[in-house]
Design a protein around this motif. Sequence first.
Motif, PDB file in Angstrom:
ATOM      1  N   LEU A  44       0.500  -1.071  -0.161  1.00  0.00           N
ATOM      2  CA  LEU A  44      -0.082  -0.204   0.175  1.00  0.00           C
ATOM      3  C   LEU A  44       0.945   1.121   0.227  1.00  0.00           C
ATOM      4  O   LEU A  44       0.321   2.192  -0.692  1.00  0.00           O
ATOM      5  CB  LEU A  44      -0.668   0.202   1.195  1.00  0.00           C
ATOM      6  CG  LEU A  44      -2.379  -1.044   1.086  1.00  0.00           C
ATOM      7  CD1 LEU A  44      -2.932  -0.971   2.181  1.00  0.00           C
ATOM      8  CD2 LEU A  44      -3.648  -0.120   0.162  1.00  0.00           C
ATOM      9  N   ILE A  45       2.031   1.273   1.024  1.00  0.00           N
ATOM     10  CA  ILE A  45       3.081   2.398   1.087  1.00  0.00           C
ATOM     11  C   ILE A  45       3.687   3.102   0.119  1.00  0.00           C
ATOM     12  O   ILE A  45       3.141   4.348  -0.467  1.00  0.00           O
ATOM     13  CB  ILE A  45       3.691   2.388   2.309  1.00  0.00           C
ATOM     14  CG1 ILE A  45       3.143   1.688   3.352  1.00  0.00           C
ATOM     15  CG2 ILE A  45       5.308   3.567   1.871  1.00  0.00           C
ATOM     16  CD1 ILE A  45       4.351   1.402   4.398  1.00  0.00           C
ATOM     17  N   PRO A  46       4.025   2.584  -1.414  1.00  0.00           N
ATOM     18  CA  PRO A  46       4.259   2.480  -2.844  1.00  0.00           C
ATOM     19  C   PRO A  46       3.891   3.323  -3.445  1.00  0.00           C
ATOM     20  O   PRO A  46       3.591   4.064  -4.509  1.00  0.00           O
ATOM     21  CB  PRO A  46       4.761   1.757  -3.306  1.00  0.00           C
ATOM     22  CG  PRO A  46       4.350   0.517  -2.909  1.00  0.00           C
ATOM     23  CD  PRO A  46       4.026   0.639  -1.571  1.00  0.00           C
ATOM     24  N   MET A  47       1.670   3.249  -2.922  1.00  0.00           N
ATOM     25  CA  MET A  47       0.845   4.187  -3.777  1.00  0.00           C
ATOM     26  C   MET A  47       1.022   5.323  -3.212  1.00  0.00           C
ATOM     27  O   MET A  47       0.459   6.251  -3.933  1.00  0.00           O
ATOM     28  CB  MET A  47      -0.262   3.428  -3.783  1.00  0.00           C
ATOM     29  CG  MET A  47      -0.552   1.781  -3.764  1.00  0.00           C
ATOM     30  SD  MET A  47      -2.251   1.779  -4.484  1.00  0.00           S
ATOM     31  CE  MET A  47      -1.829  -0.282  -3.860  1.00  0.00           C
ATOM     32  N   GLY A  48       1.557   6.444  -2.169  1.00  0.00           N
ATOM     33  CA  GLY A  48       2.167   7.905  -2.476  1.00  0.00           C
ATOM     34  C   GLY A  48       3.091   8.090  -2.899  1.00  0.00           C
ATOM     35  O   GLY A  48       3.202   8.127  -4.432  1.00  0.00           O
ATOM     36  N   LYS A  49       3.467   8.844  -2.420  1.00  0.00           N
ATOM     37  CA  LYS A  49       4.736   9.568  -2.697  1.00  0.00           C
ATOM     38  C   LYS A  49       5.951   8.756  -3.640  1.00  0.00           C
ATOM     39  O   LYS A  49       6.440   8.759  -4.608  1.00  0.00           O
ATOM     40  CB  LYS A  49       4.526  10.898  -1.937  1.00  0.00           C
ATOM     41  CG  LYS A  49       4.234  12.219  -2.302  1.00  0.00           C
ATOM     42  CD  LYS A  49       5.367  13.368  -1.344  1.00  0.00           C
ATOM     43  CE  LYS A  49       4.079  12.869  -0.713  1.00  0.00           C
ATOM     44  NZ  LYS A  49       4.394  14.171   1.123  1.00  0.00           N
ATOM     45  N   SER A  50       6.389   7.896  -2.563  1.00  0.00           N
ATOM     46  CA  SER A  50       8.050   7.541  -3.042  1.00  0.00           C
ATOM     47  C   SER A  50       7.574   6.144  -2.736  1.00  0.00           C
ATOM     48  O   SER A  50       7.134   5.522  -1.845  1.00  0.00           O
ATOM     49  CB  SER A  50       8.552   8.339  -1.956  1.00  0.00           C
ATOM     50  OG  SER A  50       9.845   6.989  -1.946  1.00  0.00           O
ATOM     51  N   LYS A  51       8.195   5.313  -4.304  1.00  0.00           N
ATOM     52  CA  LYS A  51       8.417   3.693  -3.554  1.00  0.00           C
ATOM     53  C   LYS A  51       9.853   3.029  -2.842  1.00  0.00           C
ATOM     54  O   LYS A  51       9.607   2.499  -2.246  1.00  0.00           O
ATOM     55  CB  LYS A  51       9.073   3.571  -5.326  1.00  0.00           C
ATOM     56  CG  LYS A  51       7.849   4.051  -6.450  1.00  0.00           C
ATOM     57  CD  LYS A  51       8.046   2.297  -7.237  1.00  0.00           C
ATOM     58  CE  LYS A  51       6.597   2.691  -8.052  1.00  0.00           C
ATOM     59  NZ  LYS A  51       6.019   3.601  -8.645  1.00  0.00           N
ATOM     60  N   LYS A  52      10.697   4.497  -2.862  1.00  0.00           N
ATOM     61  CA  LYS A  52      11.611   3.779  -1.834  1.00  0.00           C
ATOM     62  C   LYS A  52      11.182   3.968  -0.382  1.00  0.00           C
ATOM     63  O   LYS A  52      11.875   3.270   0.533  1.00  0.00           O
ATOM     64  CB  LYS A  52      13.129   4.781  -1.859  1.00  0.00           C
ATOM     65  CG  LYS A  52      13.961   5.091  -2.215  1.00  0.00           C
ATOM     66  CD  LYS A  52      14.941   6.324  -2.403  1.00  0.00           C
ATOM     67  CE  LYS A  52      16.420   5.667  -1.090  1.00  0.00           C
ATOM     68  NZ  LYS A  52      16.559   6.543  -1.343  1.00  0.00           N
TER      69      LYS A  52
END
Lengths: 303, 613, 192
Positions: B139-147
């Motif tokens: 879910l997290i990489p759907m925001g601003k950053s994949k890192k």
Amino acid sequence: MSITILNFLIGLGIAFFGFVLQTSIAGLNRKIVGRLQKRVGPRWYQEFLDIFKLLSKRATSHGWIFDFGVIMALGGIIATAMFMPLTSTFNAFGTYDNFFIFVYLLAVGMLGMAMSASGSGNPWASIGVMRALTTMLAYEVPFMIIILTIIKIAGSSLTGIQLYQQAAGNNWFLIALPLGGIVGFISLMGMLGKKPFETYIAPAEIASGPMVEYGGKQLGMLFIMHEITVFIEVSLFVHLFLGGATNIFIFILKYFLVYTLANLISNVNGRFKIDQVVTFFYKWPLILAIVQAFIAIYLGWVI
Amino acid sequence: MANIELLLLFLLASGIVSYFLTKWKSFVGSVFTIFSTMFVFASLAMYGFSGQLDTTVNVIPVLSFAQTNIGFYFAIIIVFVYLMVSFFHPYFVGEYKYKNSYNVMFLLSLAGVIGTFFADNFIQLFFAFEFIVWTSMLLIPMGKSKKAAVSYYGFSAAGSFAMLFGILVMRSVSGSFDIDLGLASLAGGQATLVFVMFLVAAFSKLGAFPFHIWLPEAHGNAPHPFSPVLSGALVKLGAFVAVFAILRIMPSTPLIDFANSNLPHIPLGQYAVVILGSLSIVFGTLMAIKEDDAKKLLAYSSMSHGGYILVAFGIMTSQAVAGGFYHILAHALASAGAFMAIAAVAKQTGTTKMSELGGMIHKMPITYIVYLVAIISMAGIPPMGGFISKWLIFQAVIDKGMIFVAIAVFFGSIGSFLYVFRPLAALFLGQELREYKVKVKEAPFLMLLPMLIITALNVYTGVIPSAILNFTNGMLVDLGLAPVSITMWDIVGTTGTLNPALIALVFGFGVVIAFIIFIVLKKSKKVTLMETYTAGNFVHDEQLLHYTKDFYAPLERLYIKYTTIMKEFYETLAVKVKEIGRFGKYLFMNKFIGTTILWIIAILLFLLVGEVL
Amino acid sequence: MKSTKFTPERNISKAETDRKWWEIGDFFRRNSLWLLMYCTGCCAIELPPAMTSAYDMERLGMGPMATPRQADILLVSGYLSLKTLRRLIYTYEQMSEPRYVVALGSCPINGGIYHDSHAVINQLDQYVPVDVYVAGCMPNTEAVMNGFVDLMEQIKNKSANGWKKYHDNYEWYRQNQIQSLGEVDVHDEFHD
């Protein structure tokens, strides 16, 4: 104990008494400072005249948060003052005068004022609030370490702390914890915004900081709030370090002496820069506070 | 009766349904997600408080469940945060690239949450735990950053594998994966080993020092509606593991014990936890003060509050632990409220950088109130929930006479005034910037509803805490501690009595008095924000009168050069790990296939020899 | 609905109470006058002795303030160039009411030694209402103090009505301001 409407009225009476007491003593102190500077000085009731004049003027308002913040500030401070015991036998809410209420309920008032000041949209106000909060971060930590020592010894109810010091065989904490007394007084100077630590008002520098946009009734209410805040802070010092009071006259006397001493020291000092305030408090007062706490808690040497 | 197994199956099924619904129309799929989450929350809340959840297993063969007070407490808080956040989905999910999998992952991670807190053996707990990590990592990489997701996964994986190692050690001692049996059987060096391993897991999930690097990255860059879940809910998984480690494993370490009875009587291991918790508080506070991104600021505040929870558990008196449990609830509510308010602002303006925002209060007053109440709770000011928990923790710290911990605890408490005020002043108050005067409007009702519920609960937890403290008393009894003495209105600590309702009442009374003074006086003249004192200069640009950049500059100057130490340490570590990896690659993956095979055979032989020995 | 009982006419009584309140307010206002000093001219040199131990204005309840919002008196000490007049008017309009203006020296009265300068205005009275003039180039400190006492007398007699005059004749003042200054609000000061 059961809380009735009477307790609230007594509390309100204490808050009002605190306002009258501090305003008169502040006026007297202006006179004393005047004499110190070879002036005549104002009338002793000058502070009352100033406040009522402000309340009589037509103010400007910068929107609802500007007004709401002032109401929240004054309300929070009145609420805090209602918990304050005047002597070791007279207070509004019995044993509920827990020390932490004073520190954290006071913060509600401060938050209200900060909110209102920032809501005025003036950059000086925001800078003033920033400085006030930074100063708070500086003086509060050494003070709380000393308070930890006192609470560890005597419990956290202010009445209890007074009774502990008044009991036979015990000294005032100013004498029992001498280093702590010094730290407490320096922190009190910071709390009151007296001069070496007066960074957040600084009229010549940031145009009186948070107060920059206030005039008329809002400023008047903030003056009332300020007077009651000073009442709370000085009373805290009296109750914590000077053994509280057994009757109201001793309380007034101790109160007058503490406030006047702080004011006199303030008047022969210049002003620190804001980062100097922080480094000052995190150097000597903090070290003294830790040494005092160590001596009192781990070694058990309490005179 | 609500069956845990059925709830899990329901979530899996609704995950699949929501995939297709979201694919068809993202709004419909998101509303479906809300109802699924609501169903789970309602069934847990309806039967859980009386301990009537059905834990029998009928369909899936391997699993087994149990309801404990502690597990249920965590579960209900986290599911509640999930439910509140799901109301944001209809407005956010449509924007994301993989919108159909967003809802699926959300529901699956909720399933993981339920699996974790109702697991009755360690291996199942571990798998459910990993399940949450994997789904949230997607879910997290759907925001601003994949890192950010990589960082999150790195630390979570380190924690999970440390926990797995601890579980396997326990299994080798007790012979089963059962939680109570395993924890009871530990002794001596193995207890210390499992203690440390579990703590690594707890710290890395809580984002406490020294495993805090991922926290601002992940919280700050996650999709706006997922940040509240991360901070309010998933971080608390670390606290759950910490309960096992700190309160239920007693490594055979010496007590810090001298002749003087005033000294803290705490085992050395727990004392180390307290010290690390204090460091988290101080680091989190200092980093939050200098942060410009509102979400990263709140993330660092989560780190600082994780420190409070660790300090509370480490002190191990019943007051401290009750304070820790209460703090989990208070911080979950406060943090979720604050993150959701910031998300609502970000939805309208497209940024969370405080230096680019200003004057949101004029268009979004309700969001402002939500944020205000949340930060009052977060700063531990009455009459909000945070005050109760901080008061309990202070009582315990003072009672134990821990001076240096007290410095950290009080520093964090006062420092929190500084950092929570920053978004208030820079983002909501101040000049209303020109670019936001037209297009910004108040968040839609569906988004305001959960925020208002959370606000109400923030006040409720601060005014009438007795019901919740009664529940946490039950948890204390489970842990073998004495319950905190409470009555309907009072909380009795070791050094004093607190009556939260009275404080709230007096505060209300004071505000009424102040309001009366305000209203009887002459009405004031309305002026615009631009008509301020500028020392006689004519300023017509809002930006020039808006003080947001480097808000605490004089304070920051004092410590700014030390802030990157931990980050540099981890960067160096990453470089070293990469070098080792490159070396391994050089050994195995050169162009002669024979070398690779040779190495594989050599390792197999090595393992076989080890097995024979 | 008409009551059969005798009721006193409310309008008169309200005006009466307003007047009473206003007189009480005047008592506070004249005993606590806060200054906003606009020190551009040489007359400002008379203020330090007025504030410190020689004359001590604090015994009259007066004192300097930081911003126009807090102040009661706008103290203009000396000549006003076109550039500073603009700021003076802006500051005056920011003050909370009732507000008073005290002008020191002969420059605000008739231009003083700058009477023929193209950049200095001659009569301050044309742009903002002035309650008290203290004449002299420069007036000595007794005269300054006397001016403040005069203002207190005027407040007591309800003749310190400059701020009301500014409301009533706003158009006229505005016209004068624009005639001399072109525009009062400068729009490109910081090139925004």
